[in-house]
Design a protein around this motif. Structure first.
Motif, PDB file in Angstrom:
ATOM      1  N   GLY A 156       0.907  -1.081   0.117  1.00  0.00           N
ATOM      2  CA  GLY A 156      -0.017  -0.274  -0.104  1.00  0.00           C
ATOM      3  C   GLY A 156       0.620   1.162  -0.031  1.00  0.00           C
ATOM      4  N   VAL A 157       0.118   2.477   0.147  1.00  0.00           N
ATOM      5  CA  VAL A 157       0.946   3.802   0.251  1.00  0.00           C
ATOM      6  C   VAL A 157       1.616   4.200   1.385  1.00  0.00           C
ATOM      7  CG1 VAL A 157      -1.101   4.655  -1.269  1.00  0.00           C
ATOM      8  CG2 VAL A 157      -1.131   4.996   1.269  1.00  0.00           C
ATOM      9  N   ASP A 158       1.693   3.322   2.429  1.00  0.00           N
ATOM     10  CA  ASP A 158       2.264   3.587   3.685  1.00  0.00           C
ATOM     11  C   ASP A 158       2.938   2.161   4.275  1.00  0.00           C
ATOM     12  OD1 ASP A 158       3.492   4.188   6.031  1.00  0.00           O
ATOM     13  OD2 ASP A 158       1.680   5.237   6.656  1.00  0.00           O
ATOM     14  N   PRO A 159       3.913   1.673   3.300  1.00  0.00           N
ATOM     15  CA  PRO A 159       4.493   0.242   3.783  1.00  0.00           C
ATOM     16  C   PRO A 159       4.992   0.103   4.969  1.00  0.00           C
ATOM     17  CG  PRO A 159       5.994   1.422   2.158  1.00  0.00           C
ATOM     18  CD  PRO A 159       4.682   2.380   2.195  1.00  0.00           C
ATOM     19  N   VAL A 160       5.550   1.106   5.748  1.00  0.00           N
ATOM     20  CA  VAL A 160       6.161   1.173   7.145  1.00  0.00           C
ATOM     21  C   VAL A 160       4.850   0.799   8.193  1.00  0.00           C
ATOM     22  CG1 VAL A 160       7.189   2.555   9.056  1.00  0.00           C
ATOM     23  CG2 VAL A 160       8.120   2.779   6.620  1.00  0.00           C
ATOM     24  N   LYS A 161       4.044   1.550   8.116  1.00  0.00           N
ATOM     25  CA  LYS A 161       2.669   1.255   8.699  1.00  0.00           C
ATOM     26  C   LYS A 161       2.230  -0.230   8.551  1.00  0.00           C
ATOM     27  CE  LYS A 161       1.888   4.691  11.413  1.00  0.00           C
ATOM     28  NZ  LYS A 161       1.704   4.610  13.013  1.00  0.00           N
TER      29      LYS A 161
ATOM     30  N   TRP B 135       8.364   0.657  14.679  1.00  0.00           N
ATOM     31  CA  TRP B 135       7.775   1.801  15.100  1.00  0.00           C
ATOM     32  C   TRP B 135       8.862   2.857  15.555  1.00  0.00           C
ATOM     33  CZ3 TRP B 135       7.129   3.645  20.582  1.00  0.00           C
ATOM     34  CH2 TRP B 135       6.360   4.733  20.556  1.00  0.00           C
ATOM     35  N   LEU B 136       9.796   2.354  16.327  1.00  0.00           N
ATOM     36  CA  LEU B 136      10.918   3.364  16.913  1.00  0.00           C
ATOM     37  C   LEU B 136      11.734   3.815  15.680  1.00  0.00           C
ATOM     38  CD1 LEU B 136      12.204   1.377  20.055  1.00  0.00           C
ATOM     39  CD2 LEU B 136      10.758   3.460  19.812  1.00  0.00           C
ATOM     40  N   VAL B 137      12.347   2.953  14.836  1.00  0.00           N
ATOM     41  CA  VAL B 137      13.206   3.371  13.801  1.00  0.00           C
ATOM     42  C   VAL B 137      12.669   3.742  12.622  1.00  0.00           C
ATOM     43  CG1 VAL B 137      15.097   2.538  12.571  1.00  0.00           C
ATOM     44  CG2 VAL B 137      14.903   1.775  14.999  1.00  0.00           C
ATOM     45  N   LEU B 138      11.703   3.111  11.956  1.00  0.00           N
ATOM     46  CA  LEU B 138      11.234   3.494  10.671  1.00  0.00           C
ATOM     47  C   LEU B 138       9.786   4.420  10.828  1.00  0.00           C
ATOM     48  CD1 LEU B 138      11.290   0.088   8.819  1.00  0.00           C
ATOM     49  CD2 LEU B 138      12.777   1.855   8.893  1.00  0.00           C
TER      50      LEU B 138
ATOM     51  N   ILE C  65       8.674   6.685  13.738  1.00  0.00           N
ATOM     52  CA  ILE C  65       9.003   7.864  14.725  1.00  0.00           C
ATOM     53  C   ILE C  65      10.456   8.200  14.180  1.00  0.00           C
ATOM     54  CG2 ILE C  65       9.204   8.605  17.109  1.00  0.00           C
ATOM     55  CD1 ILE C  65       6.619   7.798  15.980  1.00  0.00           C
ATOM     56  N   GLN C  66      11.379   7.318  13.699  1.00  0.00           N
ATOM     57  CA  GLN C  66      12.694   7.571  13.345  1.00  0.00           C
ATOM     58  C   GLN C  66      13.452   8.145  14.669  1.00  0.00           C
ATOM     59  OE1 GLN C  66      12.672  10.508  10.198  1.00  0.00           O
ATOM     60  NE2 GLN C  66      11.579   8.925   8.807  1.00  0.00           N
ATOM     61  N   LEU C  67      13.392   7.287  15.762  1.00  0.00           N
ATOM     62  CA  LEU C  67      14.169   7.619  17.015  1.00  0.00           C
ATOM     63  C   LEU C  67      14.199   8.894  17.302  1.00  0.00           C
ATOM     64  CD1 LEU C  67      17.440   5.296  16.223  1.00  0.00           C
ATOM     65  CD2 LEU C  67      15.221   4.720  17.463  1.00  0.00           C
ATOM     66  N   ARG C  68      12.978   9.728  17.289  1.00  0.00           N
ATOM     67  CA  ARG C  68      12.687  11.071  17.922  1.00  0.00           C
ATOM     68  C   ARG C  68      12.379  10.721  19.408  1.00  0.00           C
ATOM     69  NH1 ARG C  68      10.562  11.720  12.709  1.00  0.00           N
ATOM     70  NH2 ARG C  68       8.448  11.513  13.782  1.00  0.00           N
ATOM     71  N   TRP C  69      13.312  10.502  20.162  1.00  0.00           N
ATOM     72  CA  TRP C  69      13.128  10.243  21.759  1.00  0.00           C
ATOM     73  C   TRP C  69      11.951  11.092  22.640  1.00  0.00           C
ATOM     74  CZ3 TRP C  69      14.110   5.367  22.052  1.00  0.00           C
ATOM     75  CH2 TRP C  69      15.330   4.420  21.557  1.00  0.00           C
ATOM     76  N   GLY C  70      11.912  12.225  22.145  1.00  0.00           N
ATOM     77  CA  GLY C  70      11.080  13.340  22.885  1.00  0.00           C
ATOM     78  C   GLY C  70       9.716  12.872  22.352  1.00  0.00           C
ATOM     79  N   GLU C  71       9.491  12.506  20.972  1.00  0.00           N
ATOM     80  CA  GLU C  71       8.245  12.296  20.760  1.00  0.00           C
ATOM     81  C   GLU C  71       7.681  10.753  21.243  1.00  0.00           C
ATOM     82  OE1 GLU C  71       5.841  11.443  16.530  1.00  0.00           O
ATOM     83  OE2 GLU C  71       7.817  12.768  16.540  1.00  0.00           O
ATOM     84  N   ILE C  72       8.692   9.957  21.299  1.00  0.00           N
ATOM     85  CA  ILE C  72       8.429   8.373  21.718  1.00  0.00           C
ATOM     86  C   ILE C  72       7.956   8.542  23.323  1.00  0.00           C
ATOM     87  CG2 ILE C  72       9.681   6.364  22.095  1.00  0.00           C
ATOM     88  CD1 ILE C  72      11.441   6.695  19.660  1.00  0.00           C
ATOM     89  N   SER C  73       8.794   9.076  23.821  1.00  0.00           N
ATOM     90  CA  SER C  73       8.605   9.380  25.507  1.00  0.00           C
ATOM     91  C   SER C  73       6.931   9.978  25.580  1.00  0.00           C
ATOM     92  CB  SER C  73       9.495  10.246  26.342  1.00  0.00           C
ATOM     93  OG  SER C  73      10.706   9.650  25.968  1.00  0.00           O
ATOM     94  N   ALA C  74       6.784  10.933  24.903  1.00  0.00           N
ATOM     95  CA  ALA C  74       5.409  11.869  24.878  1.00  0.00           C
ATOM     96  C   ALA C  74       4.421  10.790  24.656  1.00  0.00           C
ATOM     97  CB  ALA C  74       5.543  13.026  24.148  1.00  0.00           C
ATOM     98  N   ASP C  75       4.664  10.018  23.539  1.00  0.00           N
ATOM     99  CA  ASP C  75       3.510   8.921  23.048  1.00  0.00           C
ATOM    100  C   ASP C  75       3.332   7.903  24.042  1.00  0.00           C
ATOM    101  OD1 ASP C  75       2.930  10.000  20.706  1.00  0.00           O
ATOM    102  OD2 ASP C  75       4.339   8.935  19.510  1.00  0.00           O
ATOM    103  N   ILE C  76       4.174   7.509  24.707  1.00  0.00           N
ATOM    104  CA  ILE C  76       4.406   6.324  25.725  1.00  0.00           C
ATOM    105  C   ILE C  76       3.285   6.728  26.873  1.00  0.00           C
ATOM    106  CG2 ILE C  76       5.568   4.837  27.354  1.00  0.00           C
ATOM    107  CD1 ILE C  76       7.538   4.821  25.275  1.00  0.00           C
ATOM    108  N   LEU C  77       3.509   8.010  27.097  1.00  0.00           N
ATOM    109  CA  LEU C  77       2.998   8.540  28.269  1.00  0.00           C
ATOM    110  C   LEU C  77       1.476   8.995  27.914  1.00  0.00           C
ATOM    111  CD1 LEU C  77       5.800  10.611  29.785  1.00  0.00           C
ATOM    112  CD2 LEU C  77       5.166   8.510  30.670  1.00  0.00           C
TER     113      LEU C  77
END
Length: 201
Positions: free
Chosen positions: A45-50, A103-106, A108-120
């Motif tokens: 599909g149009v978003d293979p990563v997802k 999810w982390l690498v492809l 969110i691309q290791l944007r750790w601030g965004e990752i932490s915010a999403d987890i919380l």
């Protein structure tokens, strides 16, 4: 006590005695190979990563359910696949780790601030991470060395985390899809049923 279904499953049990556990790993790699083939064929599909992220997570859930079903199948049907439970559990952990890594690498691309915010802030991600953190030690201790070092009692108590981690993984699946789709709810229902069946003596 002879199981009612023994005439059906005894030939299967006899056949599986000749099938080594490593064959499960070989079969377990097939969904991943198929996913890679779909990627290179442009069929995701149009978003293979997802698509990869979601498919890896679903494969992980399928293996979790498969591992959870082994004891009820033996108790109620006389189908003995216990020798494959460790391999199935490890495959589940590998697919779930690949799901998280995608999810982390492809994604969110290791944007750790965004990752932490999403987890919380996003409950479905919080639940998914809790499930993953429970599954991880189970995978690392799925070997004879860990069993000897921990001792049978501690090892069994640790692996009871399965009964929390698997339902949480299903809840994560229910929450991650858009709308109330039947498939995630069916898998959640199957998991609850298997947990109840395990209590049958």
């Amino acid at each position: 006590m002879q199981h009612v279904f023994a005439p059906i499953f005894n030939p299967v049990n006899q056949a599986t005695r000749r099938v080594p556990s490593w064959a499960v790993y070989a079969l377990g790699a097939v969904p991943f190979i198929w996913l890679v083939a779909q990627l290179f064929a442009g069929q995701l599909g149009v978003d293979p990563v997802k698509a990869i992220e979601h498919q890896l997570g679903e494969y992980g859930l399928y293996f979790l359910v498969g591992g959870l079903a082994i004891t009820p199948a033996r108790k109620l049907l006389g189908l003995n696949l216990i020798k494959y439970r460790r391999a199935i559990g490890v495959l589940a952990a590998l697919y779930i780790t690949a799901h998280l890594a995608t999810w982390l690498v492809l994604d969110i691309q290791l944007r750790w601030g965004e990752i932490s915010a999403d987890i919380l802030k996003r409950p479905y991600i919080t639940i998914g991470m809790v499930s993953f953190l429970m599954i991880l030690p189970l995978a690392f201790t799925s070997n004879n060395l860990s069993l000897r070092k921990l001792g049978p009692l501690k090892w069994r108590n640790l692996h009871k985390l399965t009964y929390i981690a698997v339902p949480l993984a299903a809840v994560h699946f229910v929450m991650i899809v858009k709308g109330w789709q039947p498939e995630p709810l069916i898998w959640l229902g199957v998991i609850v049923a298997l947990l109840l069946l395990r209590r049958i003596k």
